[in-house]
Enzyme design. Sequence first.
Site, PDB file in Angstrom:
ATOM      1  N   ARG A   1       0.810  -1.210   0.000  1.00  0.00           N
ATOM      2  CA  ARG A   1       0.000   0.000   0.000  1.00  0.00           C
ATOM      3  C   ARG A   1       0.842   1.258   0.000  1.00  0.00           C
ATOM      4  NH1 ARG A   1      -4.960   0.557   3.540  1.00  0.00           N
ATOM      5  NH2 ARG A   1      -4.730   2.456   2.355  1.00  0.00           N
TER       6      ARG A   1
ATOM      7  N   ARG B   1       2.026   3.597 -15.872  1.00  0.00           N
ATOM      8  CA  ARG B   1       2.127   2.956 -17.196  1.00  0.00           C
ATOM      9  C   ARG B   1       3.340   3.439 -17.980  1.00  0.00           C
ATOM     10  NH1 ARG B   1      -3.826   3.998 -17.463  1.00  0.00           N
ATOM     11  NH2 ARG B   1      -4.784   2.022 -16.886  1.00  0.00           N
TER      12      ARG B   1
ATOM     13  N   CYS C   1      -7.870   2.811 -12.236  1.00  0.00           N
ATOM     14  CA  CYS C   1      -8.196   3.946 -11.378  1.00  0.00           C
ATOM     15  C   CYS C   1      -9.669   3.884 -10.983  1.00  0.00           C
ATOM     16  CB  CYS C   1      -7.967   5.268 -12.110  1.00  0.00           C
ATOM     17  SG  CYS C   1      -6.266   5.590 -12.531  1.00  0.00           S
TER      18      CYS C   1
ATOM     19  N   GLU D   1     -12.356   6.798  -4.548  1.00  0.00           N
ATOM     20  CA  GLU D   1     -12.391   6.362  -3.152  1.00  0.00           C
ATOM     21  C   GLU D   1     -13.789   6.663  -2.603  1.00  0.00           C
ATOM     22  OE1 GLU D   1     -10.786   4.726   0.251  1.00  0.00           O
ATOM     23  OE2 GLU D   1      -9.755   4.923  -1.667  1.00  0.00           O
TER      24      GLU D   1
ATOM     25  N   ARG E   1      -4.540   6.920  -3.381  1.00  0.00           N
ATOM     26  CA  ARG E   1      -4.149   5.689  -2.697  1.00  0.00           C
ATOM     27  C   ARG E   1      -3.776   4.641  -3.738  1.00  0.00           C
ATOM     28  NH1 ARG E   1      -8.347   7.911   0.350  1.00  0.00           N
ATOM     29  NH2 ARG E   1      -8.084   7.838   2.616  1.00  0.00           N
TER      30      ARG E   1
ATOM     31  N   TYR F   1       3.802   6.214   2.680  1.00  0.00           N
ATOM     32  CA  TYR F   1       2.815   7.292   2.783  1.00  0.00           C
ATOM     33  C   TYR F   1       3.544   8.625   2.730  1.00  0.00           C
ATOM     34  CZ  TYR F   1      -0.428   3.630   3.935  1.00  0.00           C
ATOM     35  OH  TYR F   1      -1.202   2.498   3.862  1.00  0.00           O
TER      36      TYR F   1
ATOM     37  N   ARG G   1      -2.058   5.927   8.050  1.00  0.00           N
ATOM     38  CA  ARG G   1      -1.532   4.700   8.672  1.00  0.00           C
ATOM     39  C   ARG G   1      -0.200   4.986   9.372  1.00  0.00           C
ATOM     40  NH1 ARG G   1      -3.578  -0.395   7.390  1.00  0.00           N
ATOM     41  NH2 ARG G   1      -2.335  -0.888   9.219  1.00  0.00           N
TER      42      ARG G   1
END
Length: 120
Positions: free
Chosen positions: A6, A62, A74, A77, A89, A107, A115
């Site tokens: 992530r 890409r 894509c 959220e 994200r 992050y 997080r």
Amino acid sequence: MIRGIRGATTVNENIATDIIDRTRALVLEIIALNQIKASDVASVLVSVTTDLNAAFPAKPIRELAGWSYVPVMCMNEIDVPGGLPRCIRIMLTVNTMIEQEKIIHVYHHEAKKLRPDLLK
């Protein structure tokens, strides 16, 4: 072994170059820290908050050398009240022998708030 890696970042404004640049920086750091090769990536999911629509954040992924055949998607959220605005994200699904607790999630900027337990 398949692992999820992530990451997230934010931009200050809904500007295409900012979305592209911040996404590229985030993905490059995830790749470097986790020693990822494009051929080991099953797919990449990228979500953006509903206040970002100036560019597709999949574009810089890409454009990476060797990444043109990696499936990248894509999406928006979930628009939760009080959620972090202007956020991108990323979830990479990767074949790796790295143990789950040794995966390095990344992050940047305001997304560090999402997080803090995963920041190293």
